[in-house]
Motif scaffolding. Structure first.
Motif, short mmCIF file in Angstrom:
data_model
loop_
_atom_site.label_atom_id
_atom_site.label_comp_id
_atom_site.label_asym_id
_atom_site.label_seq_id
_atom_site.Cartn_x
_atom_site.Cartn_y
_atom_site.Cartn_z
N PHE A 98 0.83 -1.21 0.00
CA PHE A 98 0.00 0.00 0.00
C PHE A 98 0.86 1.26 0.00
N ALA A 99 1.92 1.27 0.80
CA ALA A 99 2.79 2.45 0.93
C ALA A 99 3.53 2.76 -0.36
N VAL A 100 3.92 1.72 -1.10
CA VAL A 100 4.61 1.93 -2.38
C VAL A 100 3.76 2.81 -3.29
N LYS A 101 2.47 2.52 -3.35
CA LYS A 101 1.57 3.30 -4.20
C LYS A 101 1.24 4.66 -3.58
N LYS A 102 1.05 4.68 -2.27
CA LYS A 102 0.69 5.93 -1.59
C LYS A 102 1.76 7.00 -1.77
N TYR A 103 3.03 6.60 -1.70
CA TYR A 103 4.12 7.57 -1.78
C TYR A 103 4.75 7.63 -3.18
N ASN A 104 4.06 7.01 -4.16
CA ASN A 104 4.53 7.03 -5.56
C ASN A 104 5.98 6.57 -5.68
N CYS A 105 6.28 5.49 -4.99
CA CYS A 105 7.64 4.93 -5.03
C CYS A 105 7.82 4.07 -6.29
N GLN A 106 9.05 3.99 -6.74
CA GLN A 106 9.36 3.09 -7.85
C GLN A 106 9.55 1.66 -7.37
N CYS A 107 9.80 1.50 -6.07
CA CYS A 107 10.15 0.17 -5.56
C CYS A 107 9.85 0.10 -4.06
N GLY A 108 9.71 -1.10 -3.55
CA GLY A 108 9.50 -1.30 -2.12
C GLY A 108 10.21 -2.56 -1.67
N ILE A 109 10.62 -2.56 -0.41
CA ILE A 109 11.30 -3.73 0.17
C ILE A 109 10.67 -4.04 1.52
N VAL A 110 10.44 -5.32 1.79
CA VAL A 110 10.03 -5.71 3.13
C VAL A 110 10.95 -6.83 3.61
N LEU A 111 11.43 -6.69 4.83
CA LEU A 111 12.28 -7.70 5.46
C LEU A 111 11.39 -8.68 6.20
N THR A 112 11.27 -9.89 5.67
CA THR A 112 10.41 -10.91 6.26
C THR A 112 10.76 -12.27 5.68
N ALA A 113 10.51 -13.31 6.45
CA ALA A 113 10.58 -14.67 5.92
C ALA A 113 9.22 -15.33 6.06
#
Length: 572
Positions: free
Chosen positions: A130-145
């Motif tokens: 959701f945040a990637v689109k909200k802040y008009n980012c080109q990319c997003g990363i999440v640290l999770t397994a």
């Protein structure tokens, strides 16, 4: 072993910190087996990003493997968007070292003059999408397994549409990463490029979740539903109670022993809502509170498990296919009643999930698109067909997506949807199982079963490879006397019809998946997991059922058929 030793010795240079060097020295001198597993390959991207055991080495999650990934992505973004201000959103879950690794990633991006929006504390994976689109980012990363054991961590990469990486971006990024050396990683942060986000993003996400998963359930009906919720020590505790409260659900009982985020997951053997044992404490609380529904989410809150009461008042677990069918039919029925279908709507699922999804689509006169395992493919469908309207979709592994405001499986919004369905059913004097049985009577009885065989390490990887090779070279022409009529090999993109010995092409992208169709309608799929050291076999059987009284008899018949087929694969 000589090649592995040479790779390990590179980690003894001053490119790597002293602590890392000491750990590598210890492996070289006293633990050759662990040394081999840590360095025999480079950790690769799979179905849900990159996951692995934390530790030193090229086949481990650590600041250097993730740093190299991040450096490669930073350079790739500069090539792809040369005239744009570059922005990245970063989130992390409850796992050990997730926060530290998230800031390592943020530092590398900032060192490359890329703006970073990083969550102030742990957050659910769907909120990152959701945040990637909200802040008009080109990319997003999440640290999770996700739901892997405590020794694992991972790194999911999202693109500007909010969906995970798919071709051609994934291959191009991997090529860029592989062209780098560890010496080229820029670790020195530029703080002016890093901005923390939190409450404002939470509020927007909660609002959208409630908007997308609320269906005119009246206040009294909501307040009459008793819910037990467990976060399984994960991130959903940060948002799900807020979503349910805002939606009007007042009877929420939280499993307090599992409410505190903890990367060691001390109360469960596995923090995976697919496994019944993970929900035992929640079911115990539900029995004490006489609750109507149990909801459990995995550590990064993209998967949900649901348990409900049967006619005898016992708590019964639903599997991922059953949950998906209930949610999809509910969404389609409400969409039809509210606005009617215009002919451009679609739902989505995967090639290893229940064949009942296309049956639902056919009944409502809309399309069901099928893709490979992983919600990145459903997100790609939404992106590739902008003139079609996505209503909802899921996969058998306990994931569901409501609408497209999030482009990944979303246990937060899906949990609210589950409560809406349960509340309305209770108001009608029914349970979710009653609703499910009604669907079986209408569309046919479908029953699924998953076999997961764990094959760890180098030998395990080879064993999985051998099993898939054997199934390809000597495919079973029958299962317990029931003839195989069709074989789909997604690695070669070929469909072979055994009834007339003809071949045709498959349009879905290449993947290491085999599917066998039998003359009685049974469907059996085999694939190595993209995120765990497992090979998985998916069995789906079905039959017609005409009356409620027949259901138990028919279900017992299908169970026996599944057991017979399971014996074939358990022999591996």
């Amino acid at each position: 072993m000589t090649e592995i030793l040479e790779k390990a010795k590179l980690w003894l240079t001053d490119i790597f910190d002293t602590h890392t060097q000491e750990q590598v020295k210890q492996l070289i001198t006293s633990n050759p087996k662990e040394l081999e597993d840590s360095f025999y390959k480079n950790l690769a991207f799979g179905t849900g990003g990159m996951r692995g055991i934390m530790g030193v080495g090229t086949n481990r999650i650590n600041k250097y493997t993730l740093g190299k990934n991040t450096q490669g992505i930073a350079l790739y973004l500069k090539e792809k968007f040369p005239d744009e201000e570059l922005k990245i959103a970063i989130a992390y879950d409850c796992r050990n070292n997730s926060k530290e690794l998230a800031y390592t990633v943020a530092n590398v991006f900032s060192a490359n003059n890329i703006n970073v929006y990083i969550f102030e504390d742990l957050r659910p994976t769907p909120e990152l999408s959701f945040a990637v689109k909200k802040y008009n980012c080109q990319c997003g990363i999440v640290l999770t397994a996700s739901h892997n054991p405590p020794e694992y961590n991972g790194y999911k990469v999202y693109w500007k549409d909010g969906g995970q990486l798919v071709p051609p971006q994934d291959g191009e990024i991997i090529e860029k990463i592989n062209s780098l050396t560890y010496a080229q990683i820029k670790f020195e942060a530029k703080p002016s490029y890093i901005q923390k986000i939190g409450i404002e993003t939470d509020s927007a996400f909660v609002t959208e979740s409630v908007k997308n998963a609320s269906f005119n359930t009246n206040k009294a009906t909501k307040e009459n539903l008793s819910i037990v919720f467990t976060a399984l020590h994960g991130t959903s505790i940060t948002l799900l109670p807020k979503v349910l409260e805002k939606a009007g659900y007042t009877q929420l009982h939280i499993v307090e022993e599992q409410a505190t985020p903890n990367g060691n997951f001390p109360t469960v053997k596995s923090p995976n809502p697919e496994e019944p044992a993970a929900l035992e404490m929640a079911i115990d609380l539900a029995n004490k509170k006489n609750a109507d529904i149990v909801i459990g989410t995995d550590p990064d809150s993209d998967r949900l498990g649901i348990a409900v009461r049967n006619k005898e008042g016992e708590i019964v677990l639903l599997n991922g296919n059953q949950t998906m069918i209930l949610m999809t039919d509910f969404l389609l029925k409400n969409y039809q009643e509210k606005q009617g279908f215009k002919g451009n709507e679609f739902i989505a699922s995967t090639i290893v999930s229940t064949p009942m999804m296309p049956k639902l689509a056919e009944y409502y006169g809309i399309e069901c698109k099928l893709g490979l395992t992983g919600f990145k493919w459903i997100a790609k469908m939404i992106k590739d067909f902008p003139n079609q309207h996505f209503i909802g979709g899921g996969e058998e592994s306990f994931g569901f997506m409501v609408g497209d405001f999030v482009r990944d499986k979303d246990a937060i919004t899906a949990s609210l949807l589950a409560c809406e369905i349960a509340a309305q059913a209770k108001a009608e004097g029914k349970t979710l199982l009653d609703k499910l049985n009604q669907l079986y009577l209408k569309h046919g009885l479908y029953q699924e079963h998953l076999i997961s065989l764990v094959k760890k390490g180098i030998s395990g990887a080879q064993e999985i490879k051998n099993i898939m090779h054997k199934l390809r070279e000597n495919p079973p022409l029958d299962f317990n006397g029931i003839k195989t009529t069709l074989i789909e090999d997604y690695q070669t993109s070929q469909r072979k019809d055994l009834t007339n010995n003809t071949n045709s092409a498959l349009s879905i992208p290449s993947s290491n998946v085999l599917i066998f169709y039998l003359e009685d309608g049974t469907k059996i799929a085999a694939r190595p997991s993209g995120t765990e050291p497992k090979i998985k076999f998916y069995i789906s059987v079905n039959t017609t059922v005409n009356t409620t009284e027949q259901l138990a008899i028919k279900q017992n018949e299908l169970t026996k058929k599944i057991q017979a087929i399971s014996a074939f694969f358990n022999a591996y």
